[in-house]
Design an enzyme around this catalytic site. Structure first.
Site, short mmCIF file in Angstrom:
data_model
loop_
_atom_site.label_atom_id
_atom_site.label_comp_id
_atom_site.label_asym_id
_atom_site.label_seq_id
_atom_site.Cartn_x
_atom_site.Cartn_y
_atom_site.Cartn_z
N ARG A 45 0.86 -1.18 0.00
CA ARG A 45 0.00 0.00 0.00
C ARG A 45 0.90 1.23 0.00
O ARG A 45 1.72 1.41 0.91
CB ARG A 45 -0.90 0.03 1.24
CG ARG A 45 -1.83 -1.16 1.38
CD ARG A 45 -2.93 -1.10 0.35
NE ARG A 45 -3.87 -2.21 0.50
CZ ARG A 45 -4.03 -3.18 -0.39
NH1 ARG A 45 -3.30 -3.19 -1.49
NH2 ARG A 45 -4.91 -4.13 -0.19
N GLU A 46 0.79 2.05 -1.04
CA GLU A 46 1.51 3.32 -1.09
C GLU A 46 0.54 4.43 -0.76
O GLU A 46 -0.57 4.48 -1.30
CB GLU A 46 2.14 3.52 -2.47
CG GLU A 46 3.24 2.52 -2.75
CD GLU A 46 3.87 2.69 -4.12
OE1 GLU A 46 4.89 2.03 -4.35
OE2 GLU A 46 3.35 3.46 -4.95
N ARG A 72 -4.12 24.80 -10.57
CA ARG A 72 -3.65 23.64 -9.81
C ARG A 72 -2.70 22.84 -10.68
O ARG A 72 -3.11 22.22 -11.66
CB ARG A 72 -4.83 22.80 -9.34
CG ARG A 72 -5.72 23.51 -8.33
CD ARG A 72 -4.96 23.88 -7.07
NE ARG A 72 -5.85 24.29 -5.99
CZ ARG A 72 -5.45 24.51 -4.76
NH1 ARG A 72 -4.17 24.38 -4.44
NH2 ARG A 72 -6.30 24.87 -3.84
N ALA A 84 -9.93 27.41 0.79
CA ALA A 84 -9.45 26.27 1.57
C ALA A 84 -7.96 26.40 1.80
O ALA A 84 -7.28 27.17 1.11
CB ALA A 84 -9.76 24.96 0.82
N GLU A 100 -7.43 31.21 6.73
CA GLU A 100 -7.44 30.97 5.29
C GLU A 100 -8.45 31.87 4.57
O GLU A 100 -8.17 32.38 3.49
CB GLU A 100 -7.75 29.50 4.99
CG GLU A 100 -6.60 28.57 5.30
CD GLU A 100 -5.38 28.74 4.40
OE1 GLU A 100 -5.50 29.35 3.31
OE2 GLU A 100 -4.30 28.27 4.78
N GLU A 104 -6.82 34.43 1.84
CA GLU A 104 -7.10 34.19 0.43
C GLU A 104 -8.12 35.16 -0.17
O GLU A 104 -8.04 35.49 -1.35
CB GLU A 104 -7.58 32.75 0.21
CG GLU A 104 -6.48 31.74 0.50
CD GLU A 104 -6.89 30.31 0.18
OE1 GLU A 104 -8.06 30.08 -0.19
OE2 GLU A 104 -6.02 29.43 0.28
N GLU A 127 -5.41 12.53 4.07
CA GLU A 127 -5.99 13.87 4.10
C GLU A 127 -7.45 13.88 4.55
O GLU A 127 -8.25 13.06 4.13
CB GLU A 127 -5.91 14.51 2.71
CG GLU A 127 -6.46 15.92 2.67
CD GLU A 127 -6.36 16.58 1.30
OE1 GLU A 127 -6.65 17.78 1.22
OE2 GLU A 127 -5.99 15.89 0.33
N GLU A 146 3.25 33.92 -0.01
CA GLU A 146 4.27 34.08 -1.05
C GLU A 146 4.05 33.00 -2.12
O GLU A 146 3.90 31.82 -1.80
CB GLU A 146 5.66 33.93 -0.44
CG GLU A 146 6.79 34.06 -1.41
CD GLU A 146 7.12 35.50 -1.73
OE1 GLU A 146 7.67 35.74 -2.81
OE2 GLU A 146 6.82 36.39 -0.90
N GLU A 148 1.42 32.59 -4.01
CA GLU A 148 0.02 32.19 -4.15
C GLU A 148 -0.69 33.18 -5.06
O GLU A 148 -0.65 34.39 -4.83
CB GLU A 148 -0.65 32.15 -2.77
CG GLU A 148 -2.03 31.56 -2.76
CD GLU A 148 -2.57 31.38 -1.35
OE1 GLU A 148 -3.33 30.43 -1.14
OE2 GLU A 148 -2.24 32.19 -0.44
#
Length: 196
Positions: A45-46, A72, A84, A100, A104, A127, A146, A148
């Site tokens: 499993r990775e 992205r 997010a 956030e 943002e 995650e 920085e 973004e």
């Protein structure tokens, strides 16, 4: 935050036999484990260890939603998303959502509600993303990190639903947020608001 494994799930559980680090980057930590399957055989499993993140469904008084467009790199396209960002080590989840949203978009909110949590890529990452709703918004100055770059805009729920249907909005966390929003607005999924 994980659900306990009950004794009735024992026929599904894999057991770790070996744990090998593949990569330790600034953001991601990758491993390859050897596991014993429920039938006694072995497999690998990775997976990636991820620090977790938050997503904010920020609602303006007129019902419109604060959204972002951001390039992205892994998918090589500009995506439509709810605001997010990832948790810093030891950071409180609400504090992260507030940080956030301000960084943002420039918005602050006077009321916050925790909706739930989602696991966007359970096949290869730890995650989780905490889902927060925000209202009572006031606009100030953005404080982008920085490197973004993103555009902030507003959209109606109907626009978001149409973009989802037409394949323009494909981000999994944003689609889950839209499900929460739709059910909250219908009264099916109530929220408990707190003033901050």
């Amino acid at each position: 935050m994980s659900a306990p494994i009950s004794s009735s799930d024992s026929h599904l559980v894999e057991h770790t036999l070996d744990h090998v680090e593949l990569l330790k980057g600034h953001f991601l930590h990758a491993f390859r484990d050897t596991v014993r399957l429920p039938n006694g055989e072995q497999a690998t499993r990775e997976f990636v260890i991820h620090p977790g993140a938050v997503m904010v469904i920020a609602m303006l008084d007129d019902g419109r939603l604060v959204m972002e467009r951001q390039y992205r790199y892994p998918v090589q396209q500009v995506m439509i998303e709810f605001p997010a960002g990832k948790l810093d080590p030891g950071e409180d989840r609400l504090a992260c959502a507030q940080r956030e949203l301000l960084e943002e978009t420039g918005y602050r909110a006077t009321e916050w509600a925790h909706a739930g949590v989602l696991h966007p890529v359970i096949s290869y990452s730890t995650e989780f993303i905490d889902i927060w709703f925000a209202r009572g918004l006031s606009l100030g100055e953005r404080q982008l990190d920085e490197g973004e770059f993103l555009d902030v805009f507003t959209a109606s729920m109907d626009e978001l639903l149409a973009w989802s249907r037409d394949g323009q909005l494909t981000d999994a966390k944003t689609l889950t947020g839209l499900l929460w929003l739709q059910n909250h607005r219908s009264g099916a999924w109530p929220l408990t608001w707190q003033t901050v």
